[in-house]
Design a protein around this motif. Structure first.
Motif, PDB file in Angstrom:
ATOM      1  N   ARG A 193       0.882  -0.919   0.114  1.00  0.00           N
ATOM      2  CA  ARG A 193       0.047   0.072  -0.314  1.00  0.00           C
ATOM      3  C   ARG A 193       1.100   0.950   0.058  1.00  0.00           C
ATOM      4  NH1 ARG A 193      -2.489  -0.165   4.563  1.00  0.00           N
ATOM      5  NH2 ARG A 193      -1.758   1.656   5.694  1.00  0.00           N
ATOM      6  N   VAL A 194       0.549   2.329  -0.899  1.00  0.00           N
ATOM      7  CA  VAL A 194       1.467   3.607  -1.161  1.00  0.00           C
ATOM      8  C   VAL A 194       0.646   4.403  -0.746  1.00  0.00           C
ATOM      9  CG1 VAL A 194       2.699   5.218  -2.329  1.00  0.00           C
ATOM     10  CG2 VAL A 194       2.358   2.519  -2.814  1.00  0.00           C
ATOM     11  N   ASP A 195       0.821   5.531   0.297  1.00  0.00           N
ATOM     12  CA  ASP A 195       0.698   6.527   0.890  1.00  0.00           C
ATOM     13  C   ASP A 195       1.257   7.786   0.880  1.00  0.00           C
ATOM     14  OD1 ASP A 195      -2.217   5.172   1.885  1.00  0.00           O
ATOM     15  OD2 ASP A 195      -0.585   4.360   3.481  1.00  0.00           O
ATOM     16  N   THR A 196       0.088   8.734   0.624  1.00  0.00           N
ATOM     17  CA  THR A 196       1.229  10.282   0.439  1.00  0.00           C
ATOM     18  C   THR A 196       0.945  10.797   1.642  1.00  0.00           C
ATOM     19  OG1 THR A 196       1.090  10.245  -2.188  1.00  0.00           O
ATOM     20  CG2 THR A 196       1.148  12.278  -1.036  1.00  0.00           C
ATOM     21  N   ILE A 197       2.578  11.441   2.249  1.00  0.00           N
ATOM     22  CA  ILE A 197       2.090  11.928   3.574  1.00  0.00           C
ATOM     23  C   ILE A 197       3.007  13.445   2.764  1.00  0.00           C
ATOM     24  CG2 ILE A 197       2.558  12.046   6.026  1.00  0.00           C
ATOM     25  CD1 ILE A 197       2.479   9.063   5.907  1.00  0.00           C
ATOM     26  N   LYS A 198       2.571  14.515   3.626  1.00  0.00           N
ATOM     27  CA  LYS A 198       3.089  15.600   2.944  1.00  0.00           C
ATOM     28  C   LYS A 198       4.435  15.077   1.767  1.00  0.00           C
ATOM     29  CE  LYS A 198       3.662  17.702   7.209  1.00  0.00           C
ATOM     30  NZ  LYS A 198       3.882  18.075   8.541  1.00  0.00           N
ATOM     31  N   ASN A 199       5.614  15.730   1.651  1.00  0.00           N
ATOM     32  CA  ASN A 199       6.577  15.521   0.542  1.00  0.00           C
ATOM     33  C   ASN A 199       6.765  13.929   0.418  1.00  0.00           C
ATOM     34  OD1 ASN A 199       8.613  16.274   2.932  1.00  0.00           O
ATOM     35  ND2 ASN A 199       9.581  16.866   1.281  1.00  0.00           N
ATOM     36  N   LEU A 200       6.574  13.278   1.312  1.00  0.00           N
ATOM     37  CA  LEU A 200       7.265  11.414   1.320  1.00  0.00           C
ATOM     38  C   LEU A 200       5.903  10.395   0.793  1.00  0.00           C
ATOM     39  CD1 LEU A 200       8.158  11.581   4.908  1.00  0.00           C
ATOM     40  CD2 LEU A 200       9.362  11.667   2.393  1.00  0.00           C
ATOM     41  N   LYS A 201       6.534   8.979  -0.328  1.00  0.00           N
ATOM     42  CA  LYS A 201       5.322   8.494  -0.076  1.00  0.00           C
ATOM     43  C   LYS A 201       5.687   7.398   1.409  1.00  0.00           C
ATOM     44  CE  LYS A 201       6.014   8.438  -4.818  1.00  0.00           C
ATOM     45  NZ  LYS A 201       6.306   7.508  -6.116  1.00  0.00           N
ATOM     46  N   ARG A 202       4.464   6.783   1.744  1.00  0.00           N
ATOM     47  CA  ARG A 202       4.549   6.013   3.276  1.00  0.00           C
ATOM     48  C   ARG A 202       3.928   4.532   2.626  1.00  0.00           C
ATOM     49  NH1 ARG A 202       4.320   5.391   8.350  1.00  0.00           N
ATOM     50  NH2 ARG A 202       5.882   7.039   8.212  1.00  0.00           N
ATOM     51  N   ILE A 203       4.969   4.109   2.467  1.00  0.00           N
ATOM     52  CA  ILE A 203       4.807   2.427   1.907  1.00  0.00           C
ATOM     53  C   ILE A 203       4.732   1.666   2.993  1.00  0.00           C
ATOM     54  CG2 ILE A 203       6.360   0.306   0.194  1.00  0.00           C
ATOM     55  CD1 ILE A 203       6.278   3.286  -0.168  1.00  0.00           C
ATOM     56  N   THR A 204       3.634   0.627   2.715  1.00  0.00           N
ATOM     57  CA  THR A 204       3.358  -0.918   3.752  1.00  0.00           C
ATOM     58  C   THR A 204       3.317  -1.697   3.395  1.00  0.00           C
ATOM     59  OG1 THR A 204       2.248   1.619   4.843  1.00  0.00           O
ATOM     60  CG2 THR A 204       1.202  -1.485   5.833  1.00  0.00           C
ATOM     61  N   TYR A 205       4.530  -3.265   3.002  1.00  0.00           N
ATOM     62  CA  TYR A 205       4.076  -4.067   2.849  1.00  0.00           C
ATOM     63  C   TYR A 205       3.553  -4.562   3.861  1.00  0.00           C
ATOM     64  CZ  TYR A 205       5.388  -8.751   1.236  1.00  0.00           C
ATOM     65  OH  TYR A 205       5.628 -10.135   0.688  1.00  0.00           O
ATOM     66  N   ASN A 206       2.447  -6.216   4.058  1.00  0.00           N
ATOM     67  CA  ASN A 206       2.061  -7.118   4.300  1.00  0.00           C
ATOM     68  C   ASN A 206       2.269  -8.295   3.806  1.00  0.00           C
ATOM     69  OD1 ASN A 206       0.371  -5.955   6.662  1.00  0.00           O
ATOM     70  ND2 ASN A 206      -0.336  -4.695   5.275  1.00  0.00           N
ATOM     71  N   GLU A 207       2.583  -8.977   5.059  1.00  0.00           N
ATOM     72  CA  GLU A 207       3.014 -10.758   4.548  1.00  0.00           C
ATOM     73  C   GLU A 207       2.476 -11.369   5.372  1.00  0.00           C
ATOM     74  OE1 GLU A 207       6.684 -13.758   3.380  1.00  0.00           O
ATOM     75  OE2 GLU A 207       6.897 -11.450   2.060  1.00  0.00           O
ATOM     76  N   TYR A 208       1.860 -12.906   5.443  1.00  0.00           N
ATOM     77  CA  TYR A 208       1.265 -13.035   6.091  1.00  0.00           C
ATOM     78  C   TYR A 208       1.141 -14.529   5.877  1.00  0.00           C
ATOM     79  CZ  TYR A 208      -3.482 -11.732   4.058  1.00  0.00           C
ATOM     80  OH  TYR A 208      -4.243 -10.990   3.551  1.00  0.00           O
ATOM     81  N   GLU A 209       0.966 -15.545   6.614  1.00  0.00           N
ATOM     82  CA  GLU A 209       0.119 -16.787   6.565  1.00  0.00           C
ATOM     83  C   GLU A 209      -0.449 -17.349   7.631  1.00  0.00           C
ATOM     84  OE1 GLU A 209       2.490 -21.824   5.597  1.00  0.00           O
ATOM     85  OE2 GLU A 209       2.532 -19.556   4.676  1.00  0.00           O
ATOM     86  N   TYR A 210      -1.662 -17.455   7.073  1.00  0.00           N
ATOM     87  CA  TYR A 210      -2.729 -18.192   8.419  1.00  0.00           C
ATOM     88  C   TYR A 210      -3.185 -19.527   8.011  1.00  0.00           C
ATOM     89  CZ  TYR A 210      -2.488 -13.662   9.985  1.00  0.00           C
ATOM     90  OH  TYR A 210      -2.098 -12.352  10.228  1.00  0.00           O
TER      91      TYR A 210
END
Length: 210
Positions: A193-210
């Motif tokens: 997921r990519v979010d924009t915060i002011k002059n930055l891109k916040r990258i969130t990466y999720n990986e899981y196994e259930y």
């Protein structure tokens, strides 16, 4: 028979002790945190080469008898050389890791150790925030965590696992400048997921196994 063999057993035990000390030094907090089986597994390897060296020395003793080599000094020197030869890989590998973990990257690993926290009141695992890319990359040398792009800053991760089952959950967040492209080359098995915060891109990466 045992009395005659005691000097060879002592050689093998001294070799085991030296390698065990090297093992203890290179398996620091970071190493154990992300690979908690490293010491028992490596020690079993050392037991294996100790047995192998005893067998090799026993064969050499039989050879000495056949060739009528009666000098105790010569027998001991050759037995020590055989033991060192069999153990040479471990001496080189462990010494290199002692240098890397306790000398070359000592301050980096000390800084990283202060930032890592164990997850409380829940599943097993660790978490950390405000990591530099260098600190995060130091973790990936020991653990399976995916590599992230070289522009990453303000890195946060959260990793939890079951302990018995293969279930796990991994999340890493990091910032890059707004004009920089998102490099997901090593983020293959989860969701980004990519979010924009002011002059930055916040990258969130999720990986899981259930």
């Amino acid at each position: 028979m045992i009395r005659k063999s005691i000097k060879y057993i002592i050689i093998a035990l001294i070799n085991l002790i030296i390698l065990s000390v090297l093992l203890w030094f290179w398996t620091d907090f970071i190493e154990i945190t992300f690979n908690n089986w490293v010491r028992p597994i490596e020690f079993l390897k050392l037991i294996g080469i100790t047995i192998a060296s005893l067998i090799a020395m026993r064969i050499s003793v039989s050879f000495f008898r056949q060739k009528e080599v009666n000098s105790i000094k010569s027998r001991l020197i050759i037995s020590i050389l055989i033991t060192l030869l069999i153990s040479s890989y471990f001496y080189i590998d462990y010494s290199l890791k002692v240098f890397q973990n306790n000398i070359q990257n000592r301050e980096l690993r000390k800084s990283l150790a202060k930032k890592i926290e164990f997850i409380e009141n829940g599943p097993l695992g660790t978490k950390a925030k405000n990591l530099t890319l260098e600190e995060y990359n130091e973790i990936t040398k020991t653990n399976w965590f995916p590599k992230i792009q070289k522009e990453s800053k303000n890195i946060i991760y959260h990793y939890s696992y079951d302990g018995f089952l293969p279930d796990y959950s991994f999340e890493v967040k990091y910032d890059i400048l707004l004009q920089e492209k998102v490099d997901s080359t090593n983020l293959k098995y989860g969701e980004i997921r990519v979010d924009t915060i002011k002059n930055l891109k916040r990258i969130t990466y999720n990986e899981y196994e259930y």
